[in-house]
Enzyme design. Sequence first.
Site, short mmCIF file in Angstrom:
data_model
loop_
_atom_site.label_atom_id
_atom_site.label_comp_id
_atom_site.label_asym_id
_atom_site.label_seq_id
_atom_site.Cartn_x
_atom_site.Cartn_y
_atom_site.Cartn_z
N HIS A 110 -26.65 23.94 5.64
CA HIS A 110 -26.22 23.87 4.25
C HIS A 110 -26.48 22.50 3.64
O HIS A 110 -26.60 22.39 2.42
CB HIS A 110 -24.75 24.26 4.15
CG HIS A 110 -24.52 25.72 4.28
ND1 HIS A 110 -23.52 26.39 3.60
CD2 HIS A 110 -25.16 26.68 5.01
CE1 HIS A 110 -23.56 27.68 3.91
NE2 HIS A 110 -24.54 27.87 4.78
N HIS A 274 -28.44 33.31 12.70
CA HIS A 274 -27.40 34.31 12.96
C HIS A 274 -27.36 34.76 14.41
O HIS A 274 -26.55 35.61 14.77
CB HIS A 274 -27.60 35.50 12.02
CG HIS A 274 -27.28 35.19 10.60
ND1 HIS A 274 -27.40 36.11 9.58
CD2 HIS A 274 -26.84 34.04 10.02
CE1 HIS A 274 -27.05 35.54 8.44
NE2 HIS A 274 -26.71 34.28 8.68
#
Length: 738
Positions: A110, A274
Amino acid sequence: MSSKHTNVWDINDPSAAAKCPFLGNPDQLVAGKGTTNRDWWPNELKLNILRQNGTSSDPMDKDFDYAAAFNSLDFPTLKQEVIDLMTDSQDWWPADYGHYGPFMIRMAWHSAGTYRIGDGRGGSSSGSQRFAPLNSWPDNGNLDKARLLLWPIKKKYGKNISWADLFILAGNAALESMGFKTFGFSGGREDVWEPEQDINWGYEDEWLGEKERHEGDRELKGFLGATHMGLIYVNPEGPSGKPDPIGSAYDIRETFGRMAMNDEETVALVAGGHTFGKAHGAADPEKYVGAEPHGATLEEMSTGWKNTYKSGVLDDTITSGLEGAWTPNPTRWDAEYFDVLLNLDWELTTSPAGAHQWKPSNPDAPQAPAAGGNGTQGIMMSTADMALKMDPEYRKISEKFHKDHKAFEDAFARAWYKLTHRDMGPLSRYLGPELPKEELLWQDPIPEANGYTLSDSQVATLKTAIDATDLSASDMVSVAWASASTFRNSDKRGGANGARIRLAPQNNWEVNNPEQLRKVLNALKDVQDNAGFDVSMADLIVLAGGVGVERAAHNAGHKVTVPFTPGRTDASQEQTDIDSFGYLEPRADGFRNYQKGGMETAAEELLIDRANLMELSIPEMTALVGGMRVIGCNYDGSKVGVFTDKVGALTNDFFENLLDFTYTWKALSSDDTLFSGTDRRTGDMKFTGSRVDLIFGSNTELRAIAEVYGANDGEERFVNTFVSAFAKVMDADRFDVK
């Protein structure tokens, strides 16, 4: 991932002040209350971005050299301490599964994932995640804790490791601690010390708003890189929160493309990221989650999202609203993401927080461990994950990676490296012992100088030869400017080094006046061929610009020498990614009075934006505009803004005539983009000017600078400022000598 906790900023709602990170509650003690100039005149041209990040906010010594400080580190020891942190679970914020690795990957991702290739802004190179609005975005929920977990290491090493570098190092260390071999790591990111004011994150006045950022067929406006306010990329529940995997694929392709990622890189990043960790949605955030860090109470000390649901941690954590792990082994690098995504059937369900997500319909589907270590829970997929299965192109790539795990490993390693290093600029800025040997096209490679330079006598010989060509001062200055002014400090791309102005796509840009460009390049090629020694075209273009400035100054009665630092080399077309460099094409260049048609943003605002990308101060920008006008450097050779009868002479006529009330100005076009300057006494039109020209008389701050340069004793100061600012632009990308 996104947060279900939305903050609507309605100033008519008494509770809005507590919700909005930028509004104070009038019933509370707050700093900065009161009306400001910006409240009275919201349309005033804002020059703040040309004043930001000055020494006043930087606590380091003026001569602090971060590269030297970083290189003094015992890097292997530092990295091992970061790796050790991954399994050192802290009571105040215990690690899911006893491992902080997934948490640190999300923090690094992020930090880097805000990068957008359109204007080069965002990204990991400045440590901006420490400041609002990024530290309070819903998508960054609970990352305040990740940064605090790193504080003991940051405290130990102090100025020798920036937060910006530490964020990315933590992500790499996390991957390696869970069994993944990364492509490499470079230090060299320097922290900023205040929020970056030059980035438009969107127009919405509520978290997760999206109404103002799309146009046409859901295309993002301008350079925006996320589908919703406060997200990094897309809503994981689907477009506008609807569980539509095909629609989600469209959004994913749009947002990752704006980060310069192709389909294969996108699938690799989503699947690779993920493979680790879980999403958190234990309960309804509206009931249990408090304000974000920038809206939290004083005693929360820059933390936020206080969770009052049960323990508030581990299996009780609330972040995105989705709940569960993607794979059965969320702290191990393996091939299970594609195993479960492609081999299982999935059905729509909702999380305990009420978010759309998908669960296996197979009764024998594998389970994941509970975050707290007691028991298990079912695996899940977001709508964004389902897009990798449902979209035809993403499906092909997913099946390829499923069959060839080594190909997936390599693709993820390269894509992660690109994600976390994309905005660092040329390789000369990369630091540390883990640099990959392979040079990648997205790094805009330029041949090494390998000892190439020019002696003072050779420079003098070249200047004489350039001066003997039939090139005008305008020709030389225009092309040098076109070459160097592509530099943008946001991601350290562009600039004169490499001489890419002679290559596609830059040699065909309208703003570069291709006909004039070919004329100048042909003349300089003759100088190069007849020099009798090696000289790069990149150096020749910049040197010619200096010759042009010196000639223009001489024509105005001033003797100046434009500083010149040789050592540039010439890139090849094969070293130039045409699509990637296409994003450097100016939408507007007020210094050359250029603006593409159909632009919604005012020309003067685009001038400020461009000056900011080139790290220019307000006086430098002002001097450069005035000087470029009188030298005659408009992109199309027009007379717009050329407020002088002595074109080609570096006089202060632009300012003198602009400020002279002998002339009255009025709009010539219905859109207020072209103006006439008419002699009050005779009624004759003397000049035409653009919005960029007139702003230096209209805006009070810019007028104050223009008055200095336009005064009877101001020309010498103006010339000197122009010369130094011009040289600064020419050398903006010379990190090898900075």
